[in-house]
Design a protein around this motif. Sequence first.
Motif, PDB file in Angstrom:
ATOM      1  N   VAL A  82       0.839  -1.206   0.000  1.00 32.70           N
ATOM      2  CA  VAL A  82       0.000   0.000   0.000  1.00 32.70           C
ATOM      3  C   VAL A  82       0.871   1.251   0.000  1.00 32.70           C
ATOM      4  N   LEU A  83       1.897   1.251   0.842  1.00 26.98           N
ATOM      5  CA  LEU A  83       2.786   2.406   0.900  1.00 26.98           C
ATOM      6  C   LEU A  83       3.530   2.618  -0.416  1.00 26.98           C
ATOM      7  N   PHE A  84       4.067   1.541  -0.976  1.00 28.99           N
ATOM      8  CA  PHE A  84       4.864   1.664  -2.198  1.00 28.99           C
ATOM      9  C   PHE A  84       4.025   2.114  -3.394  1.00 28.99           C
ATOM     10  N   ALA A  85       2.704   1.926  -3.307  1.00 28.62           N
ATOM     11  CA  ALA A  85       1.817   2.342  -4.400  1.00 28.62           C
ATOM     12  C   ALA A  85       1.305   3.762  -4.208  1.00 28.62           C
ATOM     13  N   THR A  86       1.749   4.431  -3.147  1.00 29.65           N
ATOM     14  CA  THR A  86       1.256   5.770  -2.824  1.00 29.65           C
ATOM     15  C   THR A  86       2.292   6.827  -3.189  1.00 29.65           C
ATOM     16  N   PRO A  87       1.945   7.786  -4.051  1.00 26.61           N
ATOM     17  CA  PRO A  87       2.902   8.849  -4.413  1.00 26.61           C
ATOM     18  C   PRO A  87       3.404   9.640  -3.203  1.00 26.61           C
ATOM     19  N   ALA A  88       2.559   9.798  -2.195  1.00 29.75           N
ATOM     20  CA  ALA A  88       2.962  10.559  -1.014  1.00 29.75           C
ATOM     21  C   ALA A  88       4.160   9.916  -0.315  1.00 29.75           C
ATOM     22  N   PHE A  89       4.177   8.591  -0.273  1.00 29.16           N
ATOM     23  CA  PHE A  89       5.296   7.895   0.353  1.00 29.16           C
ATOM     24  C   PHE A  89       6.590   8.147  -0.411  1.00 29.16           C
ATOM     25  N   VAL A  91      -2.516  19.516   8.865  1.00 35.03           N
ATOM     26  CA  VAL A  91      -1.177  18.993   9.122  1.00 35.03           C
ATOM     27  C   VAL A  91      -0.382  18.908   7.820  1.00 35.03           C
ATOM     28  N   THR A  92      -1.062  18.573   6.721  1.00 31.09           N
ATOM     29  CA  THR A  92      -0.391  18.498   5.425  1.00 31.09           C
ATOM     30  C   THR A  92       0.182  19.851   5.028  1.00 31.09           C
ATOM     31  N   LEU A  93      -0.601  20.913   5.191  1.00 26.00           N
ATOM     32  CA  LEU A  93      -0.133  22.254   4.854  1.00 26.00           C
ATOM     33  C   LEU A  93       1.075  22.637   5.702  1.00 26.00           C
ATOM     34  N   PRO A 120       1.372   5.910  11.841  1.00 21.56           N
ATOM     35  CA  PRO A 120       1.693   6.059  13.268  1.00 21.56           C
ATOM     36  C   PRO A 120       1.980   4.740  13.981  1.00 21.56           C
ATOM     37  N   GLY A 121       1.396   3.651  13.530  1.00 22.13           N
ATOM     38  CA  GLY A 121       1.621   2.369  14.186  1.00 22.13           C
ATOM     39  C   GLY A 121       2.926   1.696  13.799  1.00 22.13           C
ATOM     40  N   SER A 122       3.528   2.152  12.716  1.00 22.79           N
ATOM     41  CA  SER A 122       4.783   1.559  12.232  1.00 22.79           C
ATOM     42  C   SER A 122       5.766   2.652  11.862  1.00 22.79           C
ATOM     43  N   ALA A 123       5.781   3.723  12.645  1.00 22.94           N
ATOM     44  CA  ALA A 123       6.598   4.884  12.302  1.00 22.94           C
ATOM     45  C   ALA A 123       8.081   4.563  12.268  1.00 22.94           C
ATOM     46  N   LYS A 181      -1.905  12.832   5.784  1.00 25.60           N
ATOM     47  CA  LYS A 181      -3.040  11.961   6.066  1.00 25.60           C
ATOM     48  C   LYS A 181      -2.556  10.537   6.326  1.00 25.60           C
ATOM     49  N   LYS A 182      -3.230   9.856   7.238  1.00 27.40           N
ATOM     50  CA  LYS A 182      -2.850   8.486   7.563  1.00 27.40           C
ATOM     51  C   LYS A 182      -3.092   7.586   6.373  1.00 27.40           C
ATOM     52  N   ILE A 183      -2.050   6.842   5.987  1.00 31.07           N
ATOM     53  CA  ILE A 183      -2.137   5.917   4.850  1.00 31.07           C
ATOM     54  C   ILE A 183      -2.334   4.494   5.316  1.00 31.07           C
TER      55      ILE A 183
END
Length: 450
Positions: free
Chosen positions: A256-263, A329-331, A387-390, A447-449
């Motif tokens: 999921v993370l690797f498919a997200t541009p934000a990551f 928080v994003t801003l 947050p659970g795997s920071a 935002k939480k991913i």
Amino acid sequence: MVIPSKGDEDSSFTVSVNEDVGKTVRGKLWTRQEKKQWSIALFMGCSALYACRTVMPLCVMAISKDLEWDKTESGTVLSSFFWGYTLTQFLGGYLSDRIGGDVILPIAATLWSLLTFWTPVLATLVSDKHMGITILVISRVMLGMCQGFHYPGFTSMIAKKVSEKERSFTYAFIAAGSHLGTLMCGSLGSLLLERYGWESAFYACGIGGLAWMLFVRYYLIGQYRQKYIPELDSMVVAEKMAARPKEKTSSVPWLVLFATPAFWSLIVGHFCQSNAFYILLSWLPSYFHENYPSAKGWVFNVVPWLVSIPSSIFSGWFADHLISKGYSVTLVRKLMASINLAGVALFLILLTYTTTYASSLFCMAMCICCSGFHNSGIAVNPQDIAPGSAGSVFGIMNMAGAIPGFVGVYMAGHILEATHSWNAVFNQTAMVCLFGWVVYSLFGTAKKIV
């Protein structure tokens, strides 16, 4: 966390465990006093860590003179730290998420402190120049591996123990310790270097790291555990815990993370910031030694890092203040990243036009000052999106961020050897910063991913 119970006895046990042990074992947030104690302790830990990390850049000119290194060989030794630093980032975050940063950090601190202390012995262990460099490179790789556990470790702790509205300031305050460590190494280290030789600076930094480890291990962690487990009967606890349903340990959904541009924007932004920071960290003393040979080392090794401490702490306070006022928080994360990356690029470009010592010192100080805003922007972002795997996410991010530590630092030395141009190094570094700024501004999020 309240666990359902079936009877009065179980209910009584649940309350007892939640009150006496659950505050730490089950991930309860730190109290105000605990947060203060841990923040100060981790702040000092970052100071000791960076003192041990930056003592080599501080002494590299003196060591090069004694051991007859050229620029490329100096760059190899400086960059070798990051070869090891890259390897343990994810492992450090993973272990901290699973067994706790308070377990990982003292063990790692023991190792990187001892390696720093023994560096002068290793550097002069053999008379052959190339073999000596090889031994020193191996020790620097091992030093990097040991220090790679530190940042993911305390990042994991903050994500679990500090509320979202206070994370920016807490993280920025702790991370500001890195600037204090660089400052102390630059000031006291310079004095030791001039009066007693470069070996004394390594001995002092190594002893400082060991002193911090002993304090945390035998005072803070010991006191912390005794507070919550003073009178519990271990047999009763074990019996009750065995009767309870086991908690599921969730793995990080990397797909999921690797498919997200934000990551990926997070990775790119951190990579570009680290590239600039590590080049300045490693080559700043050499730049001033070459361009302003009459300048005092304790001045240019102190002033840039002196301004970075308040800038880092201020950025954390400012970010939390904006979030408390209702800004997204994003801003806020993107604003901090803009001040960081665009600011560093601006002053690096201006540095290429300076002709005086004062103006060069000002531009260099402002570069380091802007770098302080990274701690409340991109650096704290893993705690927002996962947050659970920071710790694990930060480990992946910092693994990418460590790559320019050996590639960028080595290439800077190679460019200097080939062109003798500091402007070429600064302009290239500025362009990398601007690229990271654009990517994170377009795709970054808080935002939480997962």
